[in-house]
Scaffold this motif. Structure first.
Motif, PDB file in Angstrom:
ATOM      1  N   VAL A 267      71.820  44.663  23.650  1.00 19.12           N
ATOM      2  CA  VAL A 267      72.724  43.698  24.274  1.00 19.12           C
ATOM      3  C   VAL A 267      72.601  43.762  25.798  1.00 19.12           C
ATOM      4  CG1 VAL A 267      75.119  42.965  24.510  1.00 19.12           C
ATOM      5  CG2 VAL A 267      74.292  43.821  22.315  1.00 19.12           C
ATOM      6  N   PHE A 268      72.431  44.958  26.332  1.00 20.48           N
ATOM      7  CA  PHE A 268      72.223  45.085  27.785  1.00 20.48           C
ATOM      8  C   PHE A 268      70.967  44.324  28.212  1.00 20.48           C
ATOM      9  CE2 PHE A 268      70.264  47.307  31.384  1.00 20.48           C
ATOM     10  CZ  PHE A 268      71.279  47.206  32.324  1.00 20.48           C
ATOM     11  N   VAL A 269      69.908  44.424  27.410  1.00 23.87           N
ATOM     12  CA  VAL A 269      68.678  43.680  27.720  1.00 23.87           C
ATOM     13  C   VAL A 269      68.951  42.188  27.681  1.00 23.87           C
ATOM     14  CG1 VAL A 269      66.326  43.172  26.955  1.00 23.87           C
ATOM     15  CG2 VAL A 269      67.195  45.524  26.863  1.00 23.87           C
ATOM     16  N   LEU A 270      69.704  41.711  26.673  1.00 28.84           N
ATOM     17  CA  LEU A 270      70.042  40.289  26.587  1.00 28.84           C
ATOM     18  C   LEU A 270      70.784  39.815  27.826  1.00 28.84           C
ATOM     19  CD1 LEU A 270      70.365  37.600  25.020  1.00 28.84           C
ATOM     20  CD2 LEU A 270      72.419  38.583  23.970  1.00 28.84           C
ATOM     21  N   ALA A 271      71.718  40.614  28.287  1.00 25.50           N
ATOM     22  CA  ALA A 271      72.495  40.230  29.468  1.00 25.50           C
ATOM     23  C   ALA A 271      71.620  40.078  30.699  1.00 25.50           C
ATOM     24  CB  ALA A 271      73.593  41.259  29.726  1.00 25.50           C
ATOM     25  N   ARG A 272      70.475  40.790  30.747  1.00 26.81           N
ATOM     26  CA  ARG A 272      69.614  40.772  31.920  1.00 26.81           C
ATOM     27  C   ARG A 272      68.423  39.831  31.787  1.00 26.81           C
ATOM     28  NH1 ARG A 272      71.743  42.888  36.276  1.00 26.81           N
ATOM     29  NH2 ARG A 272      69.634  43.405  37.029  1.00 26.81           N
ATOM     30  N   VAL A 273      68.323  39.102  30.689  1.00 23.75           N
ATOM     31  CA  VAL A 273      67.170  38.217  30.491  1.00 23.75           C
ATOM     32  C   VAL A 273      67.055  37.228  31.637  1.00 23.75           C
ATOM     33  CG1 VAL A 273      66.317  36.292  29.098  1.00 23.75           C
ATOM     34  CG2 VAL A 273      67.025  38.398  27.979  1.00 23.75           C
ATOM     35  N   ASP A 274      65.837  37.135  32.218  1.00 21.83           N
ATOM     36  CA  ASP A 274      65.608  36.156  33.283  1.00 21.83           C
ATOM     37  C   ASP A 274      64.214  35.530  33.202  1.00 21.83           C
ATOM     38  OD1 ASP A 274      64.030  38.273  34.025  1.00 21.83           O
ATOM     39  OD2 ASP A 274      65.034  38.651  35.950  1.00 21.83           O
ATOM     40  N   SER A 275      63.534  35.716  32.069  1.00 20.31           N
ATOM     41  CA  SER A 275      62.204  35.142  31.908  1.00 20.31           C
ATOM     42  C   SER A 275      61.905  34.991  30.426  1.00 20.31           C
ATOM     43  CB  SER A 275      61.139  36.030  32.562  1.00 20.31           C
ATOM     44  OG  SER A 275      61.033  37.264  31.863  1.00 20.31           O
ATOM     45  N   VAL A 276      60.888  34.191  30.119  1.00 21.36           N
ATOM     46  CA  VAL A 276      60.484  34.007  28.725  1.00 21.36           C
ATOM     47  C   VAL A 276      60.014  35.325  28.128  1.00 21.36           C
ATOM     48  CG1 VAL A 276      58.793  32.890  27.216  1.00 21.36           C
ATOM     49  CG2 VAL A 276      59.928  31.568  29.035  1.00 21.36           C
ATOM     50  N   ALA A 277      59.235  36.080  28.890  1.00 19.19           N
ATOM     51  CA  ALA A 277      58.728  37.359  28.386  1.00 19.19           C
ATOM     52  C   ALA A 277      59.882  38.296  28.042  1.00 19.19           C
ATOM     53  CB  ALA A 277      57.807  38.004  29.415  1.00 19.19           C
ATOM     54  N   MET A 278      60.900  38.341  28.908  1.00 20.80           N
ATOM     55  CA  MET A 278      62.033  39.225  28.656  1.00 20.80           C
ATOM     56  C   MET A 278      62.850  38.739  27.456  1.00 20.80           C
ATOM     57  SD  MET A 278      64.646  40.721  31.510  1.00 20.80           S
ATOM     58  CE  MET A 278      65.672  42.154  31.176  1.00 20.80           C
ATOM     59  N   GLY A 333      83.209  33.091  23.512  1.00 13.76           N
ATOM     60  CA  GLY A 333      83.404  31.721  23.996  1.00 13.76           C
ATOM     61  C   GLY A 333      84.525  31.623  25.020  1.00 13.76           C
ATOM     62  N   TRP A 334      85.611  32.369  24.785  1.00 10.02           N
ATOM     63  CA  TRP A 334      86.736  32.334  25.729  1.00 10.02           C
ATOM     64  C   TRP A 334      86.326  32.924  27.076  1.00 10.02           C
ATOM     65  CZ3 TRP A 334      89.669  36.653  27.599  1.00 10.02           C
ATOM     66  CH2 TRP A 334      90.783  36.282  28.375  1.00 10.02           C
ATOM     67  N   ILE A 335      85.589  34.023  27.061  1.00 12.98           N
ATOM     68  CA  ILE A 335      85.138  34.627  28.313  1.00 12.98           C
ATOM     69  C   ILE A 335      84.242  33.658  29.069  1.00 12.98           C
ATOM     70  CG2 ILE A 335      83.610  36.409  29.276  1.00 12.98           C
ATOM     71  CD1 ILE A 335      86.383  37.436  28.683  1.00 12.98           C
ATOM     72  N   TYR A 336      83.338  32.989  28.364  1.00 13.16           N
ATOM     73  CA  TYR A 336      82.437  32.053  29.044  1.00 13.16           C
ATOM     74  C   TYR A 336      83.217  30.878  29.632  1.00 13.16           C
ATOM     75  CZ  TYR A 336      78.552  28.961  29.997  1.00 13.16           C
ATOM     76  OH  TYR A 336      77.657  28.136  30.630  1.00 13.16           O
ATOM     77  N   ASP A 337      84.156  30.331  28.852  1.00 19.84           N
ATOM     78  CA  ASP A 337      84.939  29.199  29.355  1.00 19.84           C
ATOM     79  C   ASP A 337      85.799  29.593  30.551  1.00 19.84           C
ATOM     80  OD1 ASP A 337      83.875  27.558  27.433  1.00 19.84           O
ATOM     81  OD2 ASP A 337      85.578  27.713  26.066  1.00 19.84           O
ATOM     82  N   THR A 338      86.229  30.848  30.567  1.00 17.23           N
ATOM     83  CA  THR A 338      87.116  31.310  31.641  1.00 17.23           C
ATOM     84  C   THR A 338      86.352  31.677  32.907  1.00 17.23           C
ATOM     85  OG1 THR A 338      88.671  32.175  29.988  1.00 17.23           O
ATOM     86  CG2 THR A 338      88.892  32.991  32.255  1.00 17.23           C
ATOM     87  N   THR A 339      85.201  32.328  32.744  1.00 19.28           N
ATOM     88  CA  THR A 339      84.476  32.872  33.896  1.00 19.28           C
ATOM     89  C   THR A 339      83.169  32.145  34.195  1.00 19.28           C
ATOM     90  OG1 THR A 339      83.199  34.486  32.598  1.00 19.28           O
ATOM     91  CG2 THR A 339      85.410  35.140  33.318  1.00 19.28           C
ATOM     92  N   GLY A 340      82.682  31.334  33.259  1.00 13.52           N
ATOM     93  CA  GLY A 340      81.401  30.665  33.444  1.00 13.52           C
ATOM     94  C   GLY A 340      80.208  31.575  33.217  1.00 13.52           C
ATOM     95  N   SER A 341      80.448  32.749  32.601  1.00 16.98           N
ATOM     96  CA  SER A 341      79.383  33.716  32.384  1.00 16.98           C
ATOM     97  C   SER A 341      79.707  34.559  31.150  1.00 16.98           C
ATOM     98  CB  SER A 341      79.231  34.634  33.596  1.00 16.98           C
ATOM     99  OG  SER A 341      78.378  35.734  33.311  1.00 16.98           O
ATOM    100  N   TYR A 342      78.661  35.124  30.532  1.00 27.37           N
ATOM    101  CA  TYR A 342      78.840  36.001  29.385  1.00 27.37           C
ATOM    102  C   TYR A 342      78.878  37.485  29.769  1.00 27.37           C
ATOM    103  CZ  TYR A 342      77.947  32.218  26.024  1.00 27.37           C
ATOM    104  OH  TYR A 342      78.019  31.081  25.264  1.00 27.37           O
ATOM    105  N   TRP A 343      78.823  37.802  31.050  1.00 32.87           N
ATOM    106  CA  TRP A 343      78.672  39.199  31.458  1.00 32.87           C
ATOM    107  C   TRP A 343      79.770  40.097  30.887  1.00 32.87           C
ATOM    108  CZ3 TRP A 343      74.431  41.206  33.516  1.00 32.87           C
ATOM    109  CH2 TRP A 343      73.527  40.349  34.159  1.00 32.87           C
ATOM    110  N   ILE A 344      81.035  39.692  31.051  1.00 30.34           N
ATOM    111  CA  ILE A 344      82.141  40.522  30.568  1.00 30.34           C
ATOM    112  C   ILE A 344      82.094  40.644  29.054  1.00 30.34           C
ATOM    113  CG2 ILE A 344      84.649  40.699  30.403  1.00 30.34           C
ATOM    114  CD1 ILE A 344      84.836  39.335  33.122  1.00 30.34           C
ATOM    115  N   ALA A 345      81.794  39.545  28.373  1.00 29.75           N
ATOM    116  CA  ALA A 345      81.716  39.580  26.914  1.00 29.75           C
ATOM    117  C   ALA A 345      80.638  40.551  26.455  1.00 29.75           C
ATOM    118  CB  ALA A 345      81.438  38.183  26.372  1.00 29.75           C
ATOM    119  N   PHE A 346      79.477  40.503  27.073  1.00 32.26           N
ATOM    120  CA  PHE A 346      78.395  41.392  26.667  1.00 32.26           C
ATOM    121  C   PHE A 346      78.738  42.847  26.947  1.00 32.26           C
ATOM    122  CE2 PHE A 346      75.066  37.809  27.117  1.00 32.26           C
ATOM    123  CZ  PHE A 346      75.337  37.397  25.821  1.00 32.26           C
ATOM    124  N   LEU A 347      79.466  43.115  28.027  1.00 31.37           N
ATOM    125  CA  LEU A 347      79.899  44.487  28.304  1.00 31.37           C
ATOM    126  C   LEU A 347      80.818  44.995  27.197  1.00 31.37           C
ATOM    127  CD1 LEU A 347      80.087  46.959  30.146  1.00 31.37           C
ATOM    128  CD2 LEU A 347      81.960  45.805  31.367  1.00 31.37           C
TER     129      LEU A 347
END
Length: 372
Positions: A267-278, A333-347
């Motif tokens: 899940v930590f890797v998912l949160a940091r994805v920034d490329s197709v390879a990753m 979904g609630w975290i994303y709608d509230t913050t615009g990001s999944y970071w807190i949810a993934f943590l």
């Protein structure tokens, strides 16, 4: 999805005793028939509430009847080879998860979304109903057989058994353990296993629901993101088989604990994805680790509590597990709608996987009190 998960817990509570008494044949056939009808019905919806009702019912039947019935049936037919049997059987959903997104995309491109739902409903009927009726039996004893096809009914206790007086090989008829519902629910092992599975499925449910939109949010084009998710499903199939065979050597408790810890890293890797390879690295790593959860939780219930009342025992735990499973997608979904990001949810999902691992490690298979 969340509503269906919650309802599935109640369905499992009702279906579990039926599976113990009558087996899974007609429960599976009826459940799959209704699932196909619901998918076809979705192709005709004209209001949002109709979609919620039909999709939620499909989810409730899938998790509340189909998953429970298959796991109880496998546990009834295998003891010594139970881990590999669960591993092989669990590849089915992984194959489906790999094939359905591209199939749905293909159907939608040619027939629209209504045609895609109709096609998935027909496919469900064709694949599921007839095999359930023809090939599913309650237990091998009903056909004059014994588990694993063996005539030798001696079964070594699992490698991680902590019972202080357990002999190296235990003669316990056809089953290695035979818990009553009362003994199981009154044991600490039941509640630790329930807690571990519940909090782990909160994380896995949230990740599985939100991984695709997260990848597209991180700049991965939709077609490539779908490819990564399909790749994840194929790697999960490999993980299912690998973890199942490892469990035969190391024990289900150790393997399940390790797979949940490594899933947290995924899940930590998912949160940091920034490329197709990753994205594809994530799909491979998390898929391999998540495969352990898919195969090893059903195995743990069967190895810990035996076959006699397994459907009822699992059915009692399912409402708790499925409420947590439903909470994961909602929370993400609630975290994303509230913050615009999944970071807190993934943590939170990372912490949940680690907490689940701790509960599982603390659970230790023992003999029921009357056998001590």
């Amino acid at each position: 999805l969340s509503a269906g998960s919650i309802v599935s817990g109640g369905v499992s509570l009702l279906v579990g005793p039926i599976l113990d008494r009558r087996g899974a044949r007609w429960a599976l056939a009826l459940g799959i028939a209704v699932m196909g009808l619901c998918l076809i019905g979705i192709s005709q919806v004209t209001a949002l509430w109709q979609f919620y009702m039909l999709f939620g019912l499909t989810r409730a039947i899938s998790a509340g009847i189909v998953e429970l019935a298959i796991s109880v049936t496998i546990a009834n037919w295998f003891i010594n080879k139970r881990a590999r049997a669960f591993g092989i059987a669990t590849t089915g959903p992984r194959i489906g998860l790999a094939c359905i997104p591209p199939l749905a995309l293909l159907l939608m491109s040619g027939m629209g979304w209504r045609g895609a739902w109709f096609g998935l409903g027909i496919t469900t009927w064709l694949v599921g109903i007839l095999p359930a009726v023809l090939f599913i039996g309650r237990r091998p004893e009903d056909f004059g057989l014994v588990p694993d096809g063996n005539t030798n009914r001696q079964r070594a206790l699992p490698p991680d058994s902590q019972h202080p007086h357990a002999p190296k090989v235990e003669n316990i008829k056809e089953t290695e353990r035979s818990w009553t519902v009362r003994n199981a629910v009154g044991s600490m092992t039941f509640w630790l296993l329930t807690a571990g599975q519940a909090i782990a499925t909160l994380a896995s449910g949230g990740v599985n629901m939100h991984q695709l939109p997260h990848l597209t949010d991180r700049g991965i084009v939709p077609a490539v993101a779908v490819g990564a998710i399909s790749s994840y499903a194929m790697w999960a199939m490999v993980g299912v088989l690998a973890w199942s065979f490892l469990a035969e050597r190391w024990g289900v408790r150790r393997c399940l604990t390790l797979s949940l810890i490594l899933s947290a890293i995924g899940v930590f890797v998912l949160a940091r994805v920034d490329s197709v390879a990753m994205a594809f690295f994530y799909s491979a790593f998390y898929g391999l680790m998540f495969g352990g959860e898919m195969a090893l939780f059903p195995l743990a219930w069967a190895d810990y509590f035996g076959r006699t009342s397994l459907g009822t025992i699992k059915g009692i735990s399912r409402p708790i597990v499925m409420v947590f499973n439903a909470a994961g997608p909602l929370f993400g979904g609630w975290i994303y709608d509230t913050t615009g990001s999944y970071w807190i949810a993934f943590l939170v999902f990372i912490i949940s996987f680690l907490a689940g691992a701790a509960f599982i490690f603390a659970s230790r298979p023992t003999l029921p009190s009357r056998a001590k």
